[in-house]
Design an enzyme around this catalytic site. Structure first.
Site, PDB file in Angstrom:
ATOM      1  N   HIS A 125      15.372  47.532  28.441  1.00  9.91           N
ATOM      2  CA  HIS A 125      16.244  47.329  28.944  1.00  9.91           C
ATOM      3  C   HIS A 125      16.453  47.054  30.385  1.00  9.91           C
ATOM      4  CE1 HIS A 125      13.739  50.663  28.750  1.00  9.91           C
ATOM      5  NE2 HIS A 125      13.792  51.572  30.257  1.00  9.91           N
ATOM      6  N   GLY A 159      22.228  49.739  28.619  1.00 14.36           N
ATOM      7  CA  GLY A 159      22.838  50.603  29.530  1.00 14.36           C
ATOM      8  C   GLY A 159      23.934  49.669  30.068  1.00 14.36           C
ATOM      9  N   MET A 179      25.552  49.300  22.285  1.00 16.61           N
ATOM     10  CA  MET A 179      25.272  51.039  20.736  1.00 16.61           C
ATOM     11  C   MET A 179      25.924  51.823  21.463  1.00 16.61           C
ATOM     12  SD  MET A 179      20.871  50.679  20.861  1.00 16.61           S
ATOM     13  CE  MET A 179      20.908  51.826  19.495  1.00 16.61           C
ATOM     14  N   SER A 180      25.447  52.569  22.339  1.00 17.18           N
ATOM     15  CA  SER A 180      26.969  53.245  22.542  1.00 17.18           C
ATOM     16  C   SER A 180      28.106  53.373  23.430  1.00 17.18           C
ATOM     17  CB  SER A 180      26.149  54.672  23.306  1.00 17.18           C
ATOM     18  OG  SER A 180      25.568  54.050  24.255  1.00 17.18           O
TER      19      SER A 180
END
Lengths: 200, 200
Positions: A125, A159, A179-180
């Site tokens: 990430h 992120g 994702m989020s």
């Protein structure tokens, strides 16, 4: 859809019905929706695919994590591999019609997977992220090296937001995966349009 | 090999290397070896297949539980389904070369799976068994009904031993499936020869 790639990944927390609801709103702006639900059975994953189809997501935009059989039988376009998955080269031999991607965490892994003829890699990430709590991000340096050394698309993950997307793209990423950032946005449609503008 | 079918199933406790060691001793007397390891990744299952191959087990005698992709890519002959697995009919359409079996627990399920064109079913468990502690066996009555009503082979499973095998076969079973009966035998080769004699 022109521009760089935008991948949206299910988060393993909300239901796939909820994922499909959001996908139905945002799919014109999205390259691929990844069903990544490690605890789900093959039957449950098939139901997930049917939810996405009901919301109008074309099979060409659906990717299944790890389960090549589910991808082949549901006729979606792609499969995304983890380190515990089947060998990419063997998958390509048996299922030449599948787009095969995988997640990598170093230049060495990325080169090795390119040799195995994967169609793209996720690298990350990049930044610290809620889905990998306590792990510092890998930053942009290795991303830049990987994008220089590989011919296949490198999709950055981890992120990534509106505020840092430009530096990720400047490092050579062919796109991003989130994702989020989209699934937990207050207004996913408004948010995806902002993403898409930066990905042009 | 003439006679009725003898299936041997990995028990999810010992290593697949140990399973392969025993398989290497007994395979001339066995119809199929099932790798049934629900917690294993696709990559680990592939390693399991390679262990069996190293011990001389032909691919035609290897069956993978649930993971159709592992079966297809490793070129083994069969896949065995649970209730959470992919749909048997869809598997047959995409992978017509696979022998597809499944586990059933009632006449109704057995009839439904025969309609889906599975090649055989496991029915059980017939007797109380250490792998389903505290659950009484289903006994022989429904087994006898199922073997009368279905055309495909019915393989009986669950607590079957030398001492009760004759009554299982008399109820019409086309064969039996065992785990501990052979895998935990003091001398698996002597034991399998005894099984085979009764299965003639």
């Amino acid at each position: 859809m022109s521009g760089r790639e935008l991948h949206v990944i299910s988060n393993g927390k909300s239901s796939l019905q909820h994922f499909a609801d959001i996908a139905g709103q945002i799919h014109p702006y999205v390259t691929a929706f990844h069903i990544r639900e490690k605890q789900m059975s093959a039957k449950e994953l098939m139901v997930g695919v049917s939810f996405l189809k009901e919301k109008g997501i074309p099979l060409s935009k659906i990717v299944i994590n790890d389960r090549v059989d589910v991808a082949a039988i549901s006729r979606v376009s792609g499969v995304h591999l983890a380190s515990h998955s089947l060998d990419a080269e063997l998958i390509k031999q048996t299922f030449p019609y599948l787009r095969v991607g995988c997640s990598v965490h170093s230049l060495k892994e990325a080169l090795s997977m390119e040799q195995k003829q994967v169609d793209y890699v996720f690298y990350g990430h990049i930044y610290e992220t809620a889905s990998k709590p306590g792990l510092p991000g890998r930053g942009l340096n290795e991303l830049a090296t990987i994008t220089q050394k590989l011919q296949i698309p490198i999709i950055a993950i981890g992120g990534i937001k509106i505020s840092n997307m430009n530096e990720v793209l400047t490092a050579g990423a062919s796109g991003i995966a989130v994702m989020s950032g989209l699934l937990e946005a207050e207004n996913p449609l408004e948010e995806v349009i902002r993403y898409r503008q930066l990905l042009k």
